[in-house]
Design a protein around this motif. Structure first.
Motif, PDB file in Angstrom:
ATOM      1  N   GLN A   1       0.846  -1.196   0.000  1.00  0.00           N
ATOM      2  CA  GLN A   1       0.000   0.000   0.000  1.00  0.00           C
ATOM      3  C   GLN A   1       0.886   1.252   0.000  1.00  0.00           C
ATOM      4  O   GLN A   1       0.520   2.289   0.556  1.00  0.00           O
ATOM      5  N   SER A   2       2.058   1.149  -0.643  1.00  0.00           N
ATOM      6  CA  SER A   2       3.024   2.256  -0.580  1.00  0.00           C
ATOM      7  C   SER A   2       2.480   3.544  -1.191  1.00  0.00           C
ATOM      8  O   SER A   2       2.992   4.636  -0.905  1.00  0.00           O
ATOM      9  N   HIS A   3       1.456   3.440  -2.045  1.00  0.00           N
ATOM     10  CA  HIS A   3       0.907   4.653  -2.672  1.00  0.00           C
ATOM     11  C   HIS A   3       0.317   5.610  -1.628  1.00  0.00           C
ATOM     12  O   HIS A   3       0.077   6.780  -1.914  1.00  0.00           O
ATOM     13  N   ILE A   4       0.124   5.140  -0.398  1.00  0.00           N
ATOM     14  CA  ILE A   4      -0.420   5.999   0.662  1.00  0.00           C
ATOM     15  C   ILE A   4       0.691   6.897   1.260  1.00  0.00           C
ATOM     16  O   ILE A   4       0.426   7.980   1.766  1.00  0.00           O
ATOM     17  N   ILE A   5       1.929   6.437   1.154  1.00  0.00           N
ATOM     18  CA  ILE A   5       3.030   7.161   1.818  1.00  0.00           C
ATOM     19  C   ILE A   5       3.135   8.625   1.366  1.00  0.00           C
ATOM     20  O   ILE A   5       3.222   9.523   2.198  1.00  0.00           O
ATOM     21  N   PRO A   6       3.101   8.903   0.032  1.00  0.00           N
ATOM     22  CA  PRO A   6       3.185  10.326  -0.381  1.00  0.00           C
ATOM     23  C   PRO A   6       2.052  11.179   0.208  1.00  0.00           C
ATOM     24  O   PRO A   6       2.256  12.368   0.468  1.00  0.00           O
ATOM     25  N   PHE A   7       0.882  10.585   0.410  1.00  0.00           N
ATOM     26  CA  PHE A   7      -0.218  11.354   1.015  1.00  0.00           C
ATOM     27  C   PHE A   7       0.155  11.740   2.447  1.00  0.00           C
ATOM     28  O   PHE A   7      -0.138  12.844   2.893  1.00  0.00           O
ATOM     29  N   ILE A   8       0.793  10.820   3.142  1.00  0.00           N
ATOM     30  CA  ILE A   8       1.215  11.121   4.525  1.00  0.00           C
ATOM     31  C   ILE A   8       2.272  12.220   4.486  1.00  0.00           C
ATOM     32  O   ILE A   8       2.203  13.197   5.225  1.00  0.00           O
ATOM     33  N   ASP A   9       3.214  12.066   3.575  1.00  0.00           N
ATOM     34  CA  ASP A   9       4.323  13.017   3.513  1.00  0.00           C
ATOM     35  C   ASP A   9       3.841  14.437   3.226  1.00  0.00           C
ATOM     36  O   ASP A   9       4.366  15.402   3.754  1.00  0.00           O
TER      37      ASP A   9
END
Ligand code: UTP
Length: 420
Positions: free
Chosen positions: A17-25
């Motif tokens: 689910q790495s596509h969520i990481i940029p949203f967190i960043d």
């Protein structure tokens, strides 16, 4: 915070689910913290299993499926009716009865943008909100039995704040606040056909309520069961928010169920025709089951008795009577999940809100009637459509505010002296 960020990142990578990481960043501090908390809370192993379920062929086990018939009060002797009624009334008079409203649904078919209980129907005699109609029923019963029936309301992630605010603003329609217990049901993330999480307009991972079958576990987790026990409650009627003829204080069903020695009971209406979109009660391998209209093959659905009634004809209309022990047993059992494919708005990584035209997300739901499978017996009381079933489901047409309004007005015109 940094620790949690690293933990969340690791989890997201592990579960693809790495596509969520940029949203967190990219998120502001408080959204960042909220997403991280979501990631730490979500059970990704469970989600993986649920996703795998979407590839499985739907297997409907029809072996040993047997119809069960309800008791028709019209065929009961007057003395018997009186006998059951008194048993039920005594439970209420002794403050051992509570009601619970399942109000966590999204009401997508109705298209009302708020919690469904805040929907208003304009009757000839004035307007009433769906929550208000329930309060009316409870108040009439309270007056008759000189009690105050505790009212439990299940909300969801999507509508809890709205419900709490609305009821506060309306002063609980005059219901004593200490007798109203609002609790939120569980939630699960939505996932795409590729098994990916979505980010919603608020910048958070999209989650939705886990179906009305989540009620038992939520009652346990949110303290409703211990509140019931503190109050000495022995029986709870669990009903929907949107059937405006629902008999929440169903003394006859209560008396019948107690007399039968059962732990659960339900009031049904006869299925109109084989095509009607309702689930029906039946028995399978000694257990109680509600079989959905989608699961019942046409030839079986159409079998009729000599009197013309459908053999598989006892429709489940969300009237659920449970003993407190039955609620406790159900609260620790994991009910199966059903899959729904829905349209769900989402944000792209560039921050663009997409409103899909086609279904794009799986939603996983438990159904309250799957808890019946835990039990060997159920008391079934056959109700009547024109007296018991006026659902507000669709914006227009069948089961809409218009049809419900007519049924409600007719019922109260013809039943001036009853209290419910
Ligand atoms: P429905 O299955 O008719 O769903 O709920 P709904 O959300 O009201 O309407 P649609 O399907 O989106 O149009 C039957 C009862 O179960 C409750 C509803 O509030 C209603 O009282 N429910 C449903 C919950 O409490 N939680 C849920 O997750 C789903």
């Amino acid at each position: 915070m940094i620790d949690n960020y690293e933990k969340a990142k690791h989890i997201l990578e592990k579960y693809k689910q790495s596509h969520i990481i940029p949203f967190i960043d990219k998120a502001d501090v408080d959204i960042k913290e909220k997403i991280i908390n979501q990631v730490l809370r979500i059970d990704f192993e469970e989600l993986k299993d649920l996703y795998n379920m979407t590839f499985e062929d739907l297997f409907v086990d029809l072996e040993e499926l047997q119809p069960i018939a309800g008791v028709n009060p019209d065929n009961m002797e007057k003395e018997k009716l009186q006998f059951y009624t008194e048993i039920g009334e005594n439970v209420i008079k002794n403050n051992k009865f509570a009601v619970a409203t399942m109000a966590g649904g999204q009401g997508t078919r109705l298209g009302h943008p708020r919690a469904k209980g805040t929907y208003k129907i304009d009757f000839e005699t004035g307007s009433k909100y769906l929550f208000e109609i329930i309060v009316d029923t409870l108040k009439r019963a309270n007056k008759k039995y000189n009690v105050i029936i505790p009212w439990y309301i299940m909300t969801s992630n999507e509508n809890n704040a709205d419900t709490v605010e609305f009821l506060k603003e309306k002063n609980y329609f005059g219901y004593p606040k200490e007798y109203v217990y609002i609790f939120e049901q569980g939630k699960l993330p939505l996932i795409t056909e590729q098994g990916k999480l979505l980010i919603g307009e608020d910048g958070l991972i999209k989650e939705a309520s886990n179906g009305n079958g989540g009620i038992f576990n939520s009652m346990l987790k949110q303290g409703a069961i211990s509140d019931m026990e503190k109050r000495g409650i022995e029986w709870v009627f669990i009903g929907s928010v949107d059937n405006i003829l629902l008999k929440y204080v169903d003394v006859l069903l209560l008396g019948l169920t107690i007399n039968d020695g059962n732990e659960i009971g339900t009031r049904t209406v006869l299925k109109r025709n084989p095509e009607e979109k309702v689930g029906v009660l039946c028995k399978q391998n000694g257990k109680i089951r509600v079989i959905e209209y989608t699961e019942l093959p046409k030839d079986i659905a159409g079998i009729k008795k000599e009197n013309g009634e459908l053999v598989f004809g006892e429709s489940h209309i969300m009237c659920n009577l449970f003993s407190i022990n039955a609620i406790k047993r159900s609260s620790t059992k994991e009910l199966e999940y059903h899959i729904a494919f829905k349209k769900s708005d989402y944000l792209t990584e560039q921050g663009v809100l997409v409103k899909p035209e086609k279904e794009n997300a799986y939603k996983f739901e438990q159904f309250i009637f799957d808890s019946f499978k835990i039990f060997n017996n159920i008391s079934i009381l056959r109700g009547k459509r024109e007296e018991d079933f006026a659902p507000v489901k669709n914006k227009s047409g069948v089961d809409s505010p218009d049809t419900a309004k007519k049924l409600y007005e007719n019922y109260w015109k013809n039943n001036k002296n009853v209290i419910y």
